[in-house]
Write an enzyme that holds these catalytic residues in place. Structure first.
Site, PDB file in Angstrom:
ATOM      1  N   GLY A  41      61.086  30.396 130.107  1.00  0.00           N
ATOM      2  CA  GLY A  41      60.933  31.004 128.784  1.00  0.00           C
ATOM      3  C   GLY A  41      59.709  31.886 128.697  1.00  0.00           C
TER       4      GLY A  41
ATOM      5  CD  GLU B  81      74.384  53.506 143.782  1.00  0.00           C
ATOM      6  OE1 GLU B  81      73.380  54.115 143.354  1.00  0.00           O
ATOM      7  OE2 GLU B  81      74.682  52.352 143.421  1.00  0.00           O
TER       8      GLU B  81
ATOM      9  CG  LEU C  47      66.881  68.627 141.254  1.00  0.00           C
ATOM     10  CD1 LEU C  47      67.183  69.958 141.930  1.00  0.00           C
ATOM     11  CD2 LEU C  47      66.586  67.579 142.338  1.00  0.00           C
TER      12      LEU C  47
ATOM     13  CB  ILE D  92      61.949  66.899 132.890  1.00  0.00           C
ATOM     14  CG1 ILE D  92      63.280  67.583 133.231  1.00  0.00           C
ATOM     15  CG2 ILE D  92      60.775  67.549 133.641  1.00  0.00           C
ATOM     16  CD1 ILE D  92      63.782  67.378 134.651  1.00  0.00           C
TER      17      ILE D  92
ATOM     18  CB  ALA E   9      73.277  69.416 138.595  1.00  0.00           C
TER      19      ALA E   9
ATOM     20  CB  SER F 280      73.899  61.781 142.473  1.00  0.00           C
ATOM     21  OG  SER F 280      73.325  60.612 141.943  1.00  0.00           O
TER      22      SER F 280
ATOM     23  CD  GLN G 240      66.303  31.859 136.279  1.00  0.00           C
ATOM     24  OE1 GLN G 240      66.592  32.853 135.627  1.00  0.00           O
ATOM     25  NE2 GLN G 240      66.710  30.649 135.936  1.00  0.00           N
TER      26      GLN G 240
ATOM     27  CD  GLU H 146      60.417  60.824 142.542  1.00  0.00           C
ATOM     28  OE1 GLU H 146      60.219  61.165 143.721  1.00  0.00           O
ATOM     29  OE2 GLU H 146      59.502  60.650 141.717  1.00  0.00           O
TER      30      GLU H 146
HETATM   31  N1  COS Z   1      64.861  68.276 154.021  1.00  0.00           N
HETATM   32  C1  COS Z   1      65.190  69.508 154.464  1.00  0.00           C
HETATM   33  N2  COS Z   1      66.418  70.051 154.253  1.00  0.00           N
HETATM   34  C2  COS Z   1      67.326  69.315 153.590  1.00  0.00           C
HETATM   35  C3  COS Z   1      67.053  68.036 153.117  1.00  0.00           C
HETATM   36  C4  COS Z   1      65.756  67.511 153.357  1.00  0.00           C
HETATM   37  N3  COS Z   1      65.416  66.298 152.935  1.00  0.00           N
HETATM   38  N4  COS Z   1      68.142  67.542 152.504  1.00  0.00           N
HETATM   39  C5  COS Z   1      69.091  68.490 152.580  1.00  0.00           C
HETATM   40  N5  COS Z   1      68.588  69.559 153.249  1.00  0.00           N
HETATM   41  C6  COS Z   1      69.291  70.795 153.585  1.00  0.00           C
HETATM   42  C7  COS Z   1      70.479  70.514 154.496  1.00  0.00           C
HETATM   43  O1  COS Z   1      70.098  70.496 155.861  1.00  0.00           O
HETATM   44  C8  COS Z   1      71.391  71.664 154.154  1.00  0.00           C
HETATM   45  O2  COS Z   1      70.964  72.818 154.856  1.00  0.00           O
HETATM   46  P1  COS Z   1      71.946  73.525 155.937  1.00  0.00           P
HETATM   47  O3  COS Z   1      73.182  73.870 155.150  1.00  0.00           O
HETATM   48  O4  COS Z   1      71.165  74.708 156.403  1.00  0.00           O
HETATM   49  O5  COS Z   1      72.204  72.493 156.976  1.00  0.00           O
HETATM   50  C9  COS Z   1      71.144  71.915 152.685  1.00  0.00           C
HETATM   51  O6  COS Z   1      69.874  71.336 152.399  1.00  0.00           O
HETATM   52  C10 COS Z   1      72.195  71.274 151.802  1.00  0.00           C
HETATM   53  O7  COS Z   1      72.176  69.899 152.127  1.00  0.00           O
HETATM   54  P2  COS Z   1      73.439  68.959 151.907  1.00  0.00           P
HETATM   55  O8  COS Z   1      74.681  69.652 152.380  1.00  0.00           O
HETATM   56  O9  COS Z   1      73.124  67.619 152.490  1.00  0.00           O
HETATM   57  O10 COS Z   1      73.488  68.899 150.307  1.00  0.00           O
HETATM   58  P3  COS Z   1      74.388  68.060 149.348  1.00  0.00           P
HETATM   59  O11 COS Z   1      74.780  68.946 148.225  1.00  0.00           O
HETATM   60  O12 COS Z   1      75.477  67.356 150.097  1.00  0.00           O
HETATM   61  O13 COS Z   1      73.341  67.001 148.732  1.00  0.00           O
HETATM   62  C11 COS Z   1      72.111  64.934 148.550  1.00  0.00           C
HETATM   63  C12 COS Z   1      72.738  66.015 149.447  1.00  0.00           C
HETATM   64  C13 COS Z   1      73.142  64.090 147.840  1.00  0.00           C
HETATM   65  C14 COS Z   1      71.313  64.066 149.498  1.00  0.00           C
HETATM   66  C15 COS Z   1      71.169  65.613 147.523  1.00  0.00           C
HETATM   67  O14 COS Z   1      71.921  66.352 146.566  1.00  0.00           O
HETATM   68  C16 COS Z   1      70.316  64.623 146.785  1.00  0.00           C
HETATM   69  O15 COS Z   1      69.291  64.171 147.305  1.00  0.00           O
HETATM   70  N6  COS Z   1      70.723  64.247 145.547  1.00  0.00           N
HETATM   71  C17 COS Z   1      69.900  63.414 144.692  1.00  0.00           C
HETATM   72  C18 COS Z   1      68.959  64.269 143.943  1.00  0.00           C
HETATM   73  C19 COS Z   1      67.860  63.448 143.353  1.00  0.00           C
HETATM   74  O16 COS Z   1      67.189  62.695 144.026  1.00  0.00           O
HETATM   75  N7  COS Z   1      67.679  63.641 142.064  1.00  0.00           N
HETATM   76  C20 COS Z   1      66.671  62.929 141.346  1.00  0.00           C
HETATM   77  C21 COS Z   1      65.674  63.866 140.856  1.00  0.00           C
HETATM   78  S1  COS Z   1      64.632  62.934 139.843  1.00  0.00           S
HETATM   79  S2  COS Z   1      62.959  63.630 140.182  1.00  0.00           S
END
Ligand code: COS
Length: 405
Positions: free
Chosen positions: A360, A387, A125, A157, A130, A132, A356, A383
């Site tokens: 040591g 924040e 992802l 990844i 891209a 957070s 802590q 994941e």
């Molecule tokens: N389950 C089902 N649907 C979801 C969902 C979930 N957990 N989270 C979001 N959605 C849906 C929303 O409902 C929305 O759909 P609708 O437009 O039909 O309502 C769509 O997905 C977009 O969601 P949203 O507008 O909330 O997206 P954002 O771009 O604002 O992103 C966050 C939201 C920040 C929460 C998301 O990008 C995120 O989790 N970022 C972190 C990613 C991450 O964890 N990366 C680490 C990967 S390491 S393995």
């Protein structure tokens, strides 16, 4: 006696602990020092069934409940977080998107070798631009000859090097934002051909590798050093349409759903680290004397450990409650974020406190707590950062408020 567990759960905890004491404890320090992927132990974990705990038997898994899976992750993390994240990333991120959102043909082809631990999987992802803001994906999939030409780069990844099967996101319709993202299965050979030949697992040539899918540079990480983290590059990869997972445009939402489960896994992993650190601190402070008495007999030390034990109990309730909702098929996105947020921040705090009170000794690699402290940090990042978890929780609060008005 923990009210969440039945006899099978208790037996599983016992089995994971025995495995860890025999196979992980003797090598964890060296693997961390040399940042070596533990192929022998991964094969052994596959034989134990730890790489397919919640996957149905029909697809090669153990078909155990969500709590059993989390207990495996938690108990491994008590001894070594790298082993735990290998199981967690392989299972939740690598295997379940195909199981949940794939076609029957995709499930039959890819899930059994993953669930039996014959090859490792992951999901792609995160990208350079891209993280957070996960829907800002630049990886592009363009239709070509009934398939998809994919170009892009996925970073940080898990298993990008050692693994062979990945579900990735790519933009199929740039006009549609998060609704223009689609999932695809891509395959590549492992980067460790000699090691996998020696251990007898880790590769499956008849998966049919896709040209243009390859691993990039291995990350030199602060913690989780025995887990494999690299870039996954997609360079003019021609992916057949039969590898598309789910409908076009469903990729972002499906990955968000996958991450909900993944976050409960990180909460369990964090709980394991926190529990391991407090156990180490308890043992040490009840053995070593200063100023003529056990370190534990100083009240500030007792209070620190008592507070941590209380918070670990609270984190267990959050995590096992999220697991219960997950098992029942109820919404658990908010609860997953809460469990991950609380448990990961707790494990960071618990490991700092353990170092802590051990002074040591805690700061040296004679004891595992310094490694646990390094391993803990990424639990607040991977994941979804703390924040992001707070954003998810806050959005649920607003939604719930609107529903009650
Ligand atoms: N389950 C089902 N649907 C979801 C969902 C979930 N957990 N989270 C979001 N959605 C849906 C929303 O409902 C929305 O759909 P609708 O437009 O039909 O309502 C769509 O997905 C977009 O969601 P949203 O507008 O909330 O997206 P954002 O771009 O604002 O992103 C966050 C939201 C920040 C929460 C998301 O990008 C995120 O989790 N970022 C972190 C990613 C991450 O964890 N990366 C680490 C990967 S390491 S393995």
């Amino acid at each position: 006696m923990d009210p969440y567990f039945n006899d099978d759960h208790r037996a599983l905890i016992h089995r994971v602990r025995s495995f860890a004491e025999e196979a992980i404890v003797p090598v964890a320090r060296e693997l961390d020092h040399t940042s070596t992927f533990p192929w022998e132990n991964v094969r052994a974990m596959g034989e134990e069934g730890f790489l397919g705990v919640p996957i149905p038997k029909a697809y090669g898994g153990q078909e155990l409940d969500a709590l059993s899976y989390l207990l495996v992750v938690q108990e491994l993390a008590r001894y070594d977080a790298s082993h735990a994240i290998t199981v967690s990333a392989h299972t939740t991120l690598g295997t379940t998107p195909i199981l949940r959102f794939g076609t029957e043909a995709q499930r039959e082809r890819y899930v059994p070798p993953l669930a039996r631990g014959e090859v490792l999987g992951g999901f792609g992802l995160t990208e350079p631009d891209a993280g957070s803001d996960a829907s800002r994906s630049r990886t592009r999939a363009i239709r070509e000859n009934g398939g998809w030409r994919i170009n892009g780069s996925k970073i940080f990844i898990t298993h990008a090097g050692v693994g062979e099967i990945f579900t990735v996101t790519a933009v199929t319709d740039p006009e549609r934002g998060s609704k223009g993202i689609t999932n695809f299965i891509v395959t590549k050979p492992t980067t460790d051909p000699e090691r996998v030949r020696q251990v007898g697992m880790g590769t499956e040539a008849d998966l049919g590798y896709i040209d243009g899918v390859r691993a990039g540079k291995k990350e030199d990480k602060m913690g989780w050093r025995a887990s494999d983290t690299r870039e996954l590059l997609l360079e003019d990869a021609l992916v057949p349409d039969e590898n598309r997972v789910g409908e076009e445009g469903q990729g972002f939402i499906n990955f968000m759903k996958t991450l909900d489960s993944g976050r409960v896994g990180i909460a369990a992993l964090s709980l394991g680290i926190a529990g391991g650190a407090v156990d180490a601190a308890l043992e040490y402070t009840n053995r070593r004397k200063q100023f003529g008495r056990l370190i534990f007999d100083f009240q500030p030390v007792q209070f620190r450990l008592a507070d941590l034990a209380t918070e670990i109990q609270a984190a267990k309730h959050l995590t096992y409650h999220a697991a219960w909702l997950m098992e029942k098929g109820r919404p658990f996105s908010k609860e997953a974020a809460m469990a991950k947020l609380f448990a990961s921040e707790l494990c960071m705090k618990a490991t700092i406190e353990a170092v802590q009170v051990m002074g040591g000794a805690g700061y040296t690699d004679e004891y595992p707590v310094e490694r646990m402290m390094r391993d803990a940090k990424v639990c607040e990042i991977g994941e979804g950062t703390s924040e992001v978890q707070r954003m998810v929780i806050a959005r649920h609060l607003v939604k719930e408020m609107a529903e009650h008005m």
